[in-house]
Design an enzyme around this catalytic site. Structure first.
Site, PDB file in Angstrom:
ATOM      1  N   HIS A   1       0.833  -1.203   0.000  1.00  0.00           N
ATOM      2  CA  HIS A   1       0.000   0.000   0.000  1.00  0.00           C
ATOM      3  C   HIS A   1       0.864   1.249   0.000  1.00  0.00           C
ATOM      4  O   HIS A   1       1.746   1.392   0.843  1.00  0.00           O
ATOM      5  CB  HIS A   1      -0.925   0.012   1.226  1.00  0.00           C
ATOM      6  CG  HIS A   1      -2.168  -0.809   1.026  1.00  0.00           C
ATOM      7  ND1 HIS A   1      -3.338  -0.573   1.693  1.00  0.00           N
ATOM      8  CD2 HIS A   1      -2.410  -1.857   0.202  1.00  0.00           C
ATOM      9  CE1 HIS A   1      -4.259  -1.444   1.291  1.00  0.00           C
ATOM     10  NE2 HIS A   1      -3.716  -2.244   0.397  1.00  0.00           N
TER      11      HIS A   1
ATOM     12  N   TYR B   1      -9.138   6.020   7.194  1.00  0.00           N
ATOM     13  CA  TYR B   1      -9.246   6.426   8.602  1.00  0.00           C
ATOM     14  C   TYR B   1     -10.246   7.573   8.665  1.00  0.00           C
ATOM     15  O   TYR B   1      -9.979   8.646   8.126  1.00  0.00           O
ATOM     16  CB  TYR B   1      -7.880   6.897   9.130  1.00  0.00           C
ATOM     17  CG  TYR B   1      -6.873   5.782   9.350  1.00  0.00           C
ATOM     18  CD1 TYR B   1      -6.119   5.264   8.296  1.00  0.00           C
ATOM     19  CD2 TYR B   1      -6.660   5.262  10.635  1.00  0.00           C
ATOM     20  CE1 TYR B   1      -5.190   4.257   8.511  1.00  0.00           C
ATOM     21  CE2 TYR B   1      -5.726   4.253  10.863  1.00  0.00           C
ATOM     22  CZ  TYR B   1      -4.998   3.755   9.796  1.00  0.00           C
ATOM     23  OH  TYR B   1      -4.078   2.754  10.017  1.00  0.00           O
TER      24      TYR B   1
ATOM     25  N   PRO C   1      -4.201   0.781  18.749  1.00  0.00           N
ATOM     26  CA  PRO C   1      -3.968   0.259  17.397  1.00  0.00           C
ATOM     27  C   PRO C   1      -4.055   1.293  16.270  1.00  0.00           C
ATOM     28  O   PRO C   1      -3.732   0.967  15.120  1.00  0.00           O
ATOM     29  CB  PRO C   1      -5.078  -0.792  17.228  1.00  0.00           C
ATOM     30  CG  PRO C   1      -6.138  -0.399  18.184  1.00  0.00           C
ATOM     31  CD  PRO C   1      -5.457   0.267  19.329  1.00  0.00           C
TER      32      PRO C   1
ATOM     33  N   LYS D   1       1.143   0.180  15.068  1.00  0.00           N
ATOM     34  CA  LYS D   1       2.551   0.081  15.442  1.00  0.00           C
ATOM     35  C   LYS D   1       2.920  -1.142  16.293  1.00  0.00           C
ATOM     36  O   LYS D   1       4.103  -1.466  16.428  1.00  0.00           O
ATOM     37  CB  LYS D   1       2.963   1.341  16.229  1.00  0.00           C
ATOM     38  CG  LYS D   1       3.050   2.590  15.380  1.00  0.00           C
ATOM     39  CD  LYS D   1       4.339   2.616  14.585  1.00  0.00           C
ATOM     40  CE  LYS D   1       4.343   3.634  13.488  1.00  0.00           C
ATOM     41  NZ  LYS D   1       4.026   3.076  12.156  1.00  0.00           N
TER      42      LYS D   1
ATOM     43  N   TYR E   1       3.941   6.805   9.906  1.00  0.00           N
ATOM     44  CA  TYR E   1       3.149   5.631   9.531  1.00  0.00           C
ATOM     45  C   TYR E   1       4.017   4.550   8.896  1.00  0.00           C
ATOM     46  O   TYR E   1       3.862   3.358   9.175  1.00  0.00           O
ATOM     47  CB  TYR E   1       2.022   6.038   8.574  1.00  0.00           C
ATOM     48  CG  TYR E   1       0.914   5.020   8.493  1.00  0.00           C
ATOM     49  CD1 TYR E   1      -0.223   5.131   9.286  1.00  0.00           C
ATOM     50  CD2 TYR E   1       1.002   3.918   7.644  1.00  0.00           C
ATOM     51  CE1 TYR E   1      -1.235   4.192   9.237  1.00  0.00           C
ATOM     52  CE2 TYR E   1      -0.005   2.964   7.585  1.00  0.00           C
ATOM     53  CZ  TYR E   1      -1.122   3.106   8.382  1.00  0.00           C
ATOM     54  OH  TYR E   1      -2.113   2.164   8.335  1.00  0.00           O
TER      55      TYR E   1
HETATM   56  C1  PHB Z   1      -5.952  -3.953  10.669  1.00  0.00           C
HETATM   57  O1  PHB Z   1      -6.049  -4.190   9.459  1.00  0.00           O
HETATM   58  O2  PHB Z   1      -6.248  -4.805  11.517  1.00  0.00           O
HETATM   59  C2  PHB Z   1      -5.486  -2.603  11.108  1.00  0.00           C
HETATM   60  C3  PHB Z   1      -5.048  -1.701  10.162  1.00  0.00           C
HETATM   61  C4  PHB Z   1      -4.624  -0.445  10.559  1.00  0.00           C
HETATM   62  C5  PHB Z   1      -4.647  -0.089  11.886  1.00  0.00           C
HETATM   63  C6  PHB Z   1      -5.070  -1.003  12.840  1.00  0.00           C
HETATM   64  C7  PHB Z   1      -5.495  -2.274  12.452  1.00  0.00           C
HETATM   65  O3  PHB Z   1      -4.263   1.165  12.250  1.00  0.00           O
END
Ligand code: PHB
Ligand code: APR
Length: 391
Positions: A72, A201, A293, A297, A385
């Site tokens: 990605h 997000y 989460p 990280k 990120y």
């Molecule tokens: C996930 O795909 O489980 C996931 C992706 C991004 C995040 C947290 C969890 O910031």
């Protein structure tokens, strides 16, 4: 039983450490309290930083990841019905991330360890670490109903947040830094192609939402819910309706619905245990620190810790010097605190606190608008990120 490095826990930290040591010709034994099926089924995060991808490849554990993982090059921030894409390679000199589930990383490392590595004992529960301050630390454990002792030169506690290793660090030398959040994440897996080709997000007055994925045909989605929420309170229809609201846009973007195959709630916490080493006991991964989460990280920090330990031990073997082992805690903690800061910022940027005021709502939108108007702000996000360097 005797070994050079006793590893407690077969999550990503413990499994990768065993692999790195095996590749360096250092023997280890891994003790894991759960059975193999449980470890391989557990749903966790899914974003690998560039540095994590590089480490897995170099360790000879990247074959399936390279076949099935999805590279990605950006994420979308969604707020006020607006959509803003952050382009990672353009902002970071070519860095990206990989979508490949932690569960799959664990499956790959378990298969390698059982085929080529040292002992990996499932249903072997560590009861205590003893003699951490001596040259001969030991792990007392229970396996197949019998108590036994693993004698080691070093013990690495990779036993997660609920493990026992941390308890062997004396209270007088320990400092804990902690914050809990008044919300959690309701996470679902659904058999439906992701509604967008990158992660989304979303900040919304009703709360945060995240669109992620596991494969081109499986979506992973999250909703901010109040602390203590029971996943069963949420019917499938209620989940989709709520996701749809929070992902709303001004354009014709649509959320695809499909059968939900898993549902669970994760609490949110920031936690750091200092120091990460006491004598010959080293803590790695969730055993030493937790991040919420939002910044993806957790797994990546665990990888950084065990790479740092493996390098330090190889350095000692090659030079006889303890310098890098002595520096382990300070080296890891620098990176850990950068990830704590990043995860905290992402969390407070995107979640709505239950007592949020209209002033704070406006500030959040202003912070988000910075990413749409300032390349410096965007670069800072992209660097965080895609990951902080290991050295
Ligand atoms: C996930 O795909 O489980 C996931 C992706 C991004 C995040 C947290 C969890 O910031
Ligand atoms: N004895 C043996 N094994 C234990 C014990 C014990 N007393 N206590 C816990 N374990 C095992 C758990 O069953 C688990 O398999 O230790 C393992 C810890 O693994 P994780 O919790 O996955 O922690 P870690 O390897 O540090 O991974 C980092 O990143 O994405 C985040 O939180 C997520 O799990 C992830 C973490």
């Amino acid at each position: 039983m005797r070994t050079t490095v006793g590893i407690i826990g077969a999550g990503p930290a413990g499994l990768l450490l065993a692999r790195l040591l095996h590749n360096a010709g250092i023997d280890s034994v891994v003790l894991e309290s759960r059975d193999r099926a449980y470890v391989e089924r557990r749903q966790r995060a899914g974003i690998l930083e560039q540095g994590t991808v590089d480490v897995l490849r170099a360790a000879g554990a990247g074959e399936r990841m390279d076949r099935e993982g999805l590279r990605h090059d950006g994420i979308e921030l969604r707020f006020d019905k607006r959509r803003h894409r952050v382009d990672f390679p353009a902002l970071t000199g070519g860095r990206s991330v990989m979508v490949y589930a932690q569960t799959e990383v664990c499956k790959d490392l378990i298969a390698l360890q059982l085929k080529e590595g040292g002992p990996l004992l499932f249903e072997a529960e560590a009861l205590a670490v003893e003699g951490a301050g001596t040259d001969r630390p030991r792990v007392r454990f229970r396996h197949e109903g019998e108590e036994d002792v693993l004698e080691c030169d070093y013990v690495v506690g990779c036993d997660g947040f609920w493990g026992v290793a941390r308890k062997a660090v004396p209270a007088e030398v320990t400092r804990v830094f902690e914050r809990t959040y008044p919300f959690g994440w309701l996470g679902i897996l659904a058999d439906v192609p992701p509604s967008h080709d990158e992660l989304v997000y979303a900040r919304h007055d009703r709360g945060f939402a995240l669109l992620s994925m596991r494969s081109p045909s499986v979506s992973r989605l999250y909703l901010q819910v109040p602390e203590g929420t029971d996943a069963e309170e949420w019917s499938d229809e209620r989940i989709w309706d709520e996701l749809e609201r929070r992902f709303e846009t001004a354009d014709d973007w649509r959320l695809r619905r499909g059968p939900i195959t898993q549902k669970s709630v994760t609490p949110m916490r920031s936690y750091v245990h200092e120091p990460m080493r006491h004598g010959r006991l080293f803590l790695a991964g969730d055993a030493a620190h937790i991040v919420p989460p939002t910044g993806a990280k957790g797994l990546n920090l665990a990888v950084g810790d065990v790479v740092t330990f493996a390098r330090a031990l190889v350095h000692r073997r090659e030079t006889g010097s303890d310098t890098l082992l002595d520096a382990y805690s300070a080296t890891c903690l620098r990176r850990v605190w950068q990830a704590e800061r990043f995860s905290y910022d992402m969390t407070t940027l995107l979640h709505r606190a239950p007592d949020a005021t209209p002033f704070e709502d406006r500030l959040q939108l202003a912070r988000l608008d910075r990413f749409a108007s300032s390349r410096a702000a965007e670069t800072d996000l992209a660097e965080g990120y895609t990951g902080f360097p290991l050295d």
